[in-house]
Design an enzyme around this catalytic site. Structure first.
Site: not given
Length: 506
Positions: A338, A372, A433
């Site tokens: 991430y 996040e 992606k």
């Protein structure tokens, strides 16, 4: 230890005696509370820990400290201290550095942490360079309360407004410490001063292709190695270049097979792409399918954990939250891919380099406060997640590499793809992606839920923002457990509100 000594804390320092009504944390784990009376001050700390609460606290000659999280450059930090008997854990190491460098010690740390220091009438609160372990505070003359989750401070009497920190919605006097910052609070008067400890680089480095590729490989390998711990970690694997790179480097370092896990829904998954990587690396691989209904039931949990009001961020985090809650057994150390898109400009398909670099600079300037990468996302399932792409040294490199190495030969994130070309299958290295929320069908599921409730397509994003705000008010402000909150009711409430506005407008 497989996990950090503590994964969350709530703490208070006050002049005189008396309790502070601190609410529970969402982070799961063992709980250890201590209370001390020091020179007319009461110092309380409550830890969510993994079996070693003493490893998250330290006492020195003139200061005490509590730490949630972990450091990744311990060896370099120890080299700054006098030789002889040294600190045995991260908390003692930070306190020893503080006694040498005072608050400037936090400019030396590369880690994923939140820290409270009490020293001679001062309270210092710090989060890591990226604010990846959020820390919140409430300040009044003679009292400081702090926690790694805002909801823990909802019962504390309203504190003063702080210009140095970000206020939290509908929690009067509760603020969030900015990323890469130490807040220094004078306990007696409650005055607060902010000291920056890190900022994303604004300069850009010009490197030959081979040098850039080598630097990215070495930097990311160090970050993965530092986060892997004594046992093989579990890597969240989507089959894209970001997570696959982390898995490949973790497998390179491990003595035996590492674990990987992929998550999909009944709407969409990336299982075939993940399986290619898992088979190539020889991992112990698992595929987890979560129904759309279950996924949407986890919306309150994602808001509860992240304490974010941004609907796009919540949508990104929803599949991860659902996955972490599905992972049974003892707490796991989890590595993810991430965050790579932010420093590498991976979500931007712009071939004009000035526009790409402007987008990257904007993203790096606006990530703070979105939460996040909060460890609470995995912490509500009793796990500890960490993100090598947001290692301080990795960020220093990736952000600064000039954009022509990020978008090159028609490929996004070219420098990362080139750095991993010998460790991964060619189809993985060249795969375009796809965000985790897209690959799992999260975006379409949330949008469909609102469409079925009668929301017009043009108002779906507005409705998502209002639903997230309503859930935030329930699970953070009101303190309800997300199991008690019905996503469908929140959607219906927002739908009725929007219809009323349309009717009133007509």
């Amino acid at each position: 230890m497989t996990l950090p000594a503590a994964t969350g804390f709530l703490a208070a320092v006050r002049e005189g005696e008396g309790p502070l009504p601190l609410a529970p944390l969402a982070t799961a784990g063992l709980r250890d509370d201590t209370r001390e009376d020091l020179d007319g001050r009461t110092v309380f700390s409550g830890l969510v820990h993994t079996g070693d609460p003493d490893g998250a606290r330290a006492r020195g000659r003139n200061a005490s400290l509590v730490l949630a999280g972990e450091l990744y450059n311990q060896e370099a930090l120890r080299s700054l201290l006098p030789s002889g008997a040294g600190p045995t854990n991260d908390a003692e190491l930070v306190l020893a550095l503080f006694e040498h460098y005072d608050l400037h010690a936090f400019r030396l740390l590369n880690g994923r942490f939140a820290v409270l220091v009490h020293a001679a009438g001062r309270v210092l609160l710090a989060t890591d360079h990226a604010g990846s372990v959020p820390v919140y505070l409430s300040v009044a003359p003679g009292r400081v309360a702090a926690a790694t989750e805002a909801k823990a401070l909802r019962g504390v009497a309203a504190g003063r407004t702080l210009r140095a920190a970000r206020p939290v919605r509908r929690l009067p006097g509760v603020h969030q410490v900015p990323a890469g910052t130490v807040l220094e609070i004078a306990l007696g008067g409650g005055t607060c001063t902010a000291h920056r400890t890190w900022a994303p680089p604004l300069h850009r480095r010009i490197l030959p292709e081979a040098d850039a590729v080598d630097a990215v490989r070495r930097s990311l390998l160090r970050a993965v190695r530092a986060r892997s711990g004594p046992t093989a970690p579990l890597v969240v694997l989507s089959g894209g270049i970001d997570s696959s790179s982390v898995a490949a480097l973790a497998a390179l370092e491990a003595d035996g097979p590492i674990g990987t896990v992929s998550m999909g829904t009944d709407v969409a998954d990336e299982f075939p792409q993940s399986r290619v990587v898992a088979d190539h690396l020889g991992t112990v691989h698992r595929e987890v399918t979560i129904t759309t209904a279950e996924l949407l039931r986890r919306l309150p949990h994602a808001v509860w954990a992240a304490e974010s009001l941004d609907p796009d961020i919540i949508e990104y985090l929803l599949p991860l939250t659902a996955l972490y809650l599905r992972l049974e057994g003892p707490g796991r150390r989890i590595l993810t891919g991430y965050g790579a898109d932010i420093p590498l400009g991976g979500m931007h398909r712009e071939d004009r380099l000035p526009a790409l670099d402007s987008a990257l600079a904007h993203d790096m300037a606006t990530y703070d406060g979105l939460n996040e990468m909060s460890p609470v996302l995995s912490g509500i399932g009793g796990h500890w997640s960490t993100h090598p792409y947001w290692d301080r040294e990795v960020l220093d490199l990736l952000v600064a590499v000039e954009s022509g190495l990020k978008r090159r030969y028609g490929q996004d994130k070219w420098v990362l793809r080139a750095a991993m070309a010998d460790l991964l299958p060619a189809q993985t290295v060249t795969r375009p992606k796809l965000g985790v929320h897209e690959g799992s069908g999260t975006t379409s599921s949330f949008s469909r839920l609102l469409g079925d409730a009668g929301i017009e397509p043009s108002r779906v994003h507005q409705a998502k923002r209002l639903v997230v705000r309503e859930l935030f008010d329930e699970v953070v402000v009101a303190g309800r457990h997300p199991d008690e909150v019905d996503t469908a009711q929140a959607v219906q409430s927002v739908t009725d509100r929007l219809r009323h506005r349309v009717g009133a407008g007509s």
